[in-house]
Design an enzyme around this catalytic site. Structure first.
Site, PDB file in Angstrom:
ATOM      1  N   HIS A  25       0.842  -1.201   0.000  1.00 61.56           N
ATOM      2  CA  HIS A  25       0.000   0.000   0.000  1.00 61.56           C
ATOM      3  C   HIS A  25       0.874   1.246   0.000  1.00 61.56           C
ATOM      4  O   HIS A  25       1.861   1.320   0.713  1.00 61.56           O
ATOM      5  CB  HIS A  25      -0.887   0.021   1.249  1.00 61.56           C
TER       6      HIS A  25
ATOM      7  N   SER B 184      -7.355   3.997   9.262  1.00 60.34           N
ATOM      8  CA  SER B 184      -8.126   3.873   8.024  1.00 60.34           C
ATOM      9  C   SER B 184      -7.399   2.952   7.035  1.00 60.34           C
ATOM     10  O   SER B 184      -7.971   1.988   6.507  1.00 60.34           O
ATOM     11  CB  SER B 184      -8.315   5.273   7.420  1.00 60.34           C
TER      12      SER B 184
ATOM     13  N   LYS C  55      -8.288  -1.464   6.116  1.00 56.99           N
ATOM     14  CA  LYS C  55      -8.549  -2.041   4.791  1.00 56.99           C
ATOM     15  C   LYS C  55      -7.526  -3.123   4.451  1.00 56.99           C
ATOM     16  O   LYS C  55      -7.857  -4.154   3.873  1.00 56.99           O
ATOM     17  CB  LYS C  55      -8.546  -0.923   3.731  1.00 56.99           C
TER      18      LYS C  55
HETATM   19  N1  URA Z   1      -5.941   6.825   2.564  1.00 58.97           N
HETATM   20  C1  URA Z   1      -6.843   6.117   3.303  1.00 58.97           C
HETATM   21  O1  URA Z   1      -7.253   5.024   2.924  1.00 58.97           O
HETATM   22  N2  URA Z   1      -7.259   6.650   4.465  1.00 58.97           N
HETATM   23  C2  URA Z   1      -6.832   7.842   4.909  1.00 58.97           C
HETATM   24  O2  URA Z   1      -7.251   8.248   5.983  1.00 58.97           O
HETATM   25  C3  URA Z   1      -5.909   8.562   4.140  1.00 58.97           C
HETATM   26  C4  URA Z   1      -5.473   8.020   2.958  1.00 58.97           C
END
Ligand code: URA
Length: 443
Positions: free
Chosen positions: A82, A183, A187
């Site tokens: 990521h 955040s 994911k």
């Molecule tokens: N990308 C994300 O998925 N979440 C964030 O808070 C900032 C960038």
């Protein structure tokens, strides 16, 4: 449990328990807690931060708001990558095939970009026929066949983050370290991979403007990964200028393919190899030195390119002569330098905005990016420039935006008489043991 009391606790700098975080987020997702209370909570986090334990439990709460993907049926380690986001960042299209060519299974769920430029899914969708809406069964099949598949994230994964992010976007609470960390990691963890490699950007085109802030974000994310039982490392890398020369969806796919053919820009190649090596070292449990050797071989032998081509074919696109089939813009306009000197600084965020102006991004969630729009830099920081030389070429189907974009591009460039000192492409890396300088001898 009164939501108002939880907001007040955070406002005074207190730490919320797992149960309290659950009450907030579950209530929000179910519609029982209104936006204005969550907005107040988010702003309190921006001012008070979180304790070292809170981001990991908050991440878990976000994960539990939806489904998770269990990749254990594949029977092998899996790795994901990521990037915290950058202009011209197409490293996934290079690092993921290289890692897969080295035997890793790369199960990648990616996002569409919400900002000025596209995300990995937008880039891949510039390839005609390429499918990014893989159902779980097909995703697993492709991973078994080719060890590499990239799909868009489904709406059932971490709905709490989706709803929260939309609110953060309109309440000036996006640029908050623990909120970004939880955040992103919610994911990544929900998507199931056993190892996660993070590319945390610093510089003028990044959320984190300094190496110090990027390191702090990386440490929080690595700690969240560790507590969730995922092997996690982070590279701290420069976004002081766009990565490579191409910015814009189809232009970036083309540059990524060229890099896998051994013809890519030096910075893009270096970073992609480093990320692929990190993916390999983590998931195959080998030394970084050995991983670097394998990844370089995968590039030199063309096996990385073959992996990308196989993925494109298996996901519905045609990889033969890919560059000739990508969409092209109706207008190409060079931007000329008006003075001699060295290009000393590029306002990278502004270059991202210019790409958006040309059509490459989306201002609103439902906008469709123009796959052909974007720009190609001819000069990067540190390059000598003579007046009249081309600094960049703008590509667009929006003739009405060209003049504004040209002017803005010139304004985004700073020149100096002396050759500038460049910021390091890879400034450091962070793992469970701490922060390491990038030039530390490899083990
Ligand atoms: N990308 C994300 O998925 N979440 C964030 O808070 C900032 C960038």
């Amino acid at each position: 449990m009164r939501i108002c009391d939880l907001i007040s606790k955070k406002k005074k700098g207190g730490a919320l328990t797992f149960e309290e975080q659950h009450a907030l987020i579950d209530g929000f997702v179910q519609g029982a807690v209104p936006d204005y209370q969550i907005a107040a909570f988010l702003m309190a986090v921006c001012f008070q931060g979180m304790t070292p334990e809170e981001p990991a439990s908050f991440t878990q709460v976000l994960i539990e708001s939806g489904d998770t993907l269990d990749l254990s049926a594949l029977g092998c380690p899996t790795v994901d990558k990521h990037s915290t986001g950058g202009v011209g960042d197409k490293t996934t299209l290079i690092a993921a095939p290289l890692a897969a060519a080295c035997g890793c299974t790369v199960a990648k769920m990616s996002g569409r970009g919400l900002g000025y430029t596209g995300g990995t899914i937008d880039k891949l969708e510039s390839i005609q026929g390429f499918r990014t809406d893989l159902q779980n069964d097909l995703f697993f099949d492709l991973l078994r066949q080719n060890h590499l598949a990239i799909t868009a994230q489904t709406g059932h994964l971490v709905p709490g983050d989706k709803k929260l992010y939309a609110l953060r976007d309109v309440t000036a609470t996006v640029d908050c370290l623990p909120l970004i960390a939880s955040s992103v990691m919610s994911k990544k963890i929900a998507a199931g991979s056993s190892a996660i490699v993070l590319d945390v950007k610093y510089g003028s085109g990044a959320f984190m403007k300094t190496v110090k802030d990027a390191v702090a974000l990386a440490q929080t994310m690595v700690d969240i990964g560790r507590r969730a039982g995922r092997k996690t490392t982070a590279l701290i890398t420069s976004m002081e200028e766009p990565l490579g020369y191409a910015v814009g969806n189809a232009l970036e796919v083309s540059e990524a393919a060229a890099t896998l053919k051994g013809q890519g820009p030096a910075d893009l190649k270096t970073l992609s190899l480093a990320l692929a090596a990190e993916m390999c070292a983590l998931s195959e449990n080998i030394s970084r030195k050995e991983a670097q050797k394998r990844v370089q071989q995968a590039l030199d032998s063309g096996e990385g390119l073959q992996k990308l081509e196989a993925m494109i074919r298996l996901q519905g696109g045609d990889p033969t002569n890919l560059e000739t089939k990508l969409p092209t813009a109706s207008l190409a306009q060079p931007v000329y330098a008006v003075e001699d000197g060295y290009l000393s600084r590029l306002d990278t965020e502004e270059i991202g905005r210019i790409a958006g102006l040309l059509g490459a991004g989306r201002a609103k969630k439902d906008d469709v990016p123009d796959p052909a729009a974007g720009l190609i830099l001819s000069k990067k920081c540190g390059d000598a420039v003579k007046a009249g030389e081309v600094l960049a070429t703008l590509y667009t189907n929006r003739p009405d935006k060209l003049q504004e974009a040209q002017k803005a591009y010139l304004a985004a460039c700073t020149f100096s008489k002396e050759k500038p000192r460049l910021s390091p492409l890879i400034a450091a890396w962070v793992d469970e043991d701490g922060v390491h300088p990038a030039d530390e001898p490899l083990a």
